[in-house]
Design a protein around this motif. Structure first.
Motif, PDB file in Angstrom:
ATOM      1  N   LEU A 454     -66.933  98.000  62.148  1.00  0.00           N
ATOM      2  CA  LEU A 454     -65.689  97.573  62.784  1.00  0.00           C
ATOM      3  C   LEU A 454     -65.913  96.301  63.593  1.00  0.00           C
ATOM      4  N   VAL A 540     -61.041  93.872  63.668  1.00  0.00           N
ATOM      5  CA  VAL A 540     -59.837  94.178  62.896  1.00  0.00           C
ATOM      6  C   VAL A 540     -58.961  95.219  63.591  1.00  0.00           C
ATOM      7  N   LYS A 541     -59.588  96.131  64.327  1.00  0.00           N
ATOM      8  CA  LYS A 541     -58.794  97.155  65.011  1.00  0.00           C
ATOM      9  C   LYS A 541     -57.938  96.537  66.111  1.00  0.00           C
ATOM     10  N   ARG A 576     -54.672  95.083  57.142  1.00  0.00           N
ATOM     11  CA  ARG A 576     -54.550  96.537  57.019  1.00  0.00           C
ATOM     12  C   ARG A 576     -55.312  97.048  55.787  1.00  0.00           C
ATOM     13  N   TYR A 579     -59.007  96.997  56.511  1.00  0.00           N
ATOM     14  CA  TYR A 579     -59.309  98.047  57.490  1.00  0.00           C
ATOM     15  C   TYR A 579     -59.420  99.400  56.801  1.00  0.00           C
ATOM     16  N   GLU A 582     -62.616  99.624  54.634  1.00  0.00           N
ATOM     17  CA  GLU A 582     -63.847  99.842  55.399  1.00  0.00           C
ATOM     18  C   GLU A 582     -63.911 101.257  55.960  1.00  0.00           C
TER      19      GLU A 582
END
Length: 595
Positions: A454, A540-541, A576, A579, A582
């Motif tokens: 992340l 990305v979060k 998205r 995300y 991953e």
């Protein structure tokens, strides 16, 4: 000449063999089991060696008998108690001073390595941490060797994993195998070692990881047993059955140990501040003198406390004496760690928890002689629940009790207490001691679950740099001529200094409502998201949270929080999708699908 040619041929053959071996290990998790057995055997041997070195150091420094643990002695020489920890602290202080002077980064432990670095551990750092742990425990500081055990076991596993070029998930699994073998060898408890790895190092219970971890754990325990026995083994006599009426009282004990555990972890930064004003090389010297002073009162504060725990299990003690030992041991542990000694609180938490259980049963007996709880059951419950509060791992501690007692009835009440403690600490505090110390350094992880991907998946890696930019004074018609509908999701509007002042989506730009006035209206009139941007360092979060809050389909990326220079753009759709990909990749191993 012929010798050289033959040497080159042999080298090529060995390279081909290594390539095939690496490919085999990467093809199926079944082939990881032999590697796990090797790791377990090496970890078991090193754990035994470290325990023997520490015991020899205790014998030489404190003049204790060969077969007696340091903390089990009735008294020790006051001079030895003061000088030994101070000199050991001086050695550690000089090492830390040198590390800072040479600007060497702090060592990474197995939990941090698996959570943030995909199992990548430095062997050099692991050797340094293990040697510092050995110095700390060997001179009598109030810390255990288990941190050094797991560090070196995981370090060996990571080294072998990197040598065979294992994938990220497999490397994390091997680090778990090293830690599992170390704990299994230390306690003579292979199931405990396996669950320790699953709960605290790998972070998940996985079908695919079960076989390698169990294999390593068994290999570690059997190796230690063959070489002379587990250093932290405990022989528990037959325990009486636990009645239903006693469950409530023992659950109450679990709540008490939860509070004690939280208090210990909350106190850690306060003790560190007490030593912060001293030079870094002097801190462990002063800490060693304080611990030595406590040892003059009772040697039970020295080292991990294994001998003291065995002694206290079978001896009658007054309530006042139990309370005194609890207070001194907890304080000695916190002072040791805060001042710079290396070590773990695994066994110390078991020892203090057992004393809390003994204290609890004695107080209950004093209040109501008709309501009697077996002190041994209370000690085992206190031991496991404080272990859960500080170290974590409710199943780890429950299986430790099961492997010690081989009594399912007692294990059932201990498991209930461990679950209550885990829920209570997680709700009221949210960390174990290991992750709390990382939190104090600025990390945000709460377990060994793999979140390193992340952090690596940043906006900088996801964004597109071919951003379309137009000056704010450009008309809508001019922008339409420059950017064809469908060529990109939107364009960024900039001022004369080439700084971001908003963006406009191409579907909005080509709205039929604007056809008649497109030559007269400047594009700035359509600007959206004027104050909402991304920066390259965001993961990305964090980026997804900005997209959700802004309800945006596209956002501009500027080079820093202090600058408005546009370096790219990112769409919610792409962010998205990456995300989710991953997350799927990170969790695919839970059902055994490691490929």
């Amino acid at each position: 000449m012929f010798v050289r040619i033959r040497h080159l041929a042999d080298r090529k053959g060995s390279n081909r063999l290594m390539v095939r071996l690496r490919a085999l290990l990467r093809s199926n998790e079944f082939y990881l089991i032999p590697l796990a057995l090797v790791i377990g055997t090496l970890a078991g041997a090193i754990v035994t060696l470290m325990a023997e070195i520490a015991q020899i150091a205790h014998m030489v420094i404190y003049g204790i008998p060969v077969d007696v643990r340091l903390s089990a002695n009735a008294r020790v020489s006051p001079w030895a108690a003061l000088i030994a920890p101070a000199l050991g602290g001086l050695a550690l202080g000089i090492m830390e001073w040198s590390r800072r002077r040479m600007k060497i980064s702090s060592a990474v432990d197995p939990i941090e390595a698996n959570a943030l670095r995909g199992g990548n551990l430095s062997m050099r750092d692991s050797l340094v941490v293990s040697s510092q742990t050995l110095i700390s425990n060997g001179c009598g500081a109030s810390v255990g060797l288990e941190a050094g055990y797991t560090q070196i076991g995981s370090g060996i596993a990571s080294l072998l994993g990197k040598f065979f070029n294992l994938r990220r998930n497999d490397l994390r699994l091997m680090v778990g195998c090293g830690a599992a073998a170390a704990i299994a060898a230390a306690f003579g408890a292979p199931i405990t070692g396996a669950f320790y790895a699953c709960e605290l190092i790998v972070g998940v219970y996985s079908v695919g990881s079960a076989a390698p971890i169990l294999a390593a754990s068994l290999a570690g325990a059997l190796t230690a047993q063959w070489l002379g026995g587990a250093p932290y083994s405990l022989e528990i006599p037959k325990v009486s059955a636990v009645g239903v009426e006693q469950y409530l009282a023992l659950i109450g004990l679990a709540l008490i140990t939860s509070g004690v555990g939280i208090a210990v972890m909350r106190s850690s930064p306060m003790f560190e501040r007490l030593f912060a004003w001293l030079p870094v090389w002097l801190r462990p010297v002063m800490g060693g003198l304080v611990v030595g002073g406590f040892a003059i009162v009772t040697p039970q504060v020295l080292a991990a406390g294994h001998g003291a725990m065995v002694l206290d299990l079978f001896h009658d003690m007054t309530i006042g004496l139990i309370a005194l030992i609890i207070a001194l041991k907890v304080t000695a542990c916190l002072i040791s760690l805060a001042s710079g000694f290396r070590g773990g609180l695994f066994f110390a938490s078991l020892f203090v928890g057992s004393l809390i259980g003994k204290f609890f049963s004695a107080v209950l007996l004093l209040i109501s002689p008709n309501f009697v709880i077996d002190p041994l059951v209370a000690m085992l419950t206190g031991m496991a629940t404080l272990g859960v509060a500080i170290v974590g791992g409710p199943l780890t501690m429950s299986f430790l009790v099961l492997e010690m007692t081989r009594n399912v009835d007692v294990t059932a009440v201990v498991l209930a207490g461990c679950i209550v403690t885990s829920i209570c600490v997680r709700f009221m505090f949210g960390h174990s001691f290991s992750t709390w110390r990382l939190h104090l350094r600025g990390e945000t992880i709460r377990s060994a679950n793999d979140v390193g991907w992340l952090r690596n998946l940043t906006v900088e890696r996801l964004m597109r740099s071919d951003v379309g930019k137009v000056p704010s004074t450009t008309t809508i018609a001019a922008v339409r001529r420059e950017f064809v509908l469908g060529s990109r999701p939107g364009v960024v509007i900039v001022n004369n200094a080439d700084e971001y002042i908003g963006l406009v989506l191409l579907p909005d730009l080509f709205s039929s409502d604007l056809d008649t006035i497109a030559d007269d209206i400047q594009v700035i009139e359509l600007a959206r998201l004027i104050d909402i941007v991304l920066i390259p360092e965001m993961n990305v979060k964090s980026a997804m949270a900005v997209f959700d809050e802004a309800e945006a389909e596209m956002l501009a990326v500027v080079d820093s929080t202090d600058s408005r220079k546009v370096v790219g753009f990112l769409t919610e759709n792409f962010a998205r999708r990456r995300y989710v990909e991953e997350i799927d990749k990170a969790t695919r191993g839970v059902l055994g699908a490691l490929s």
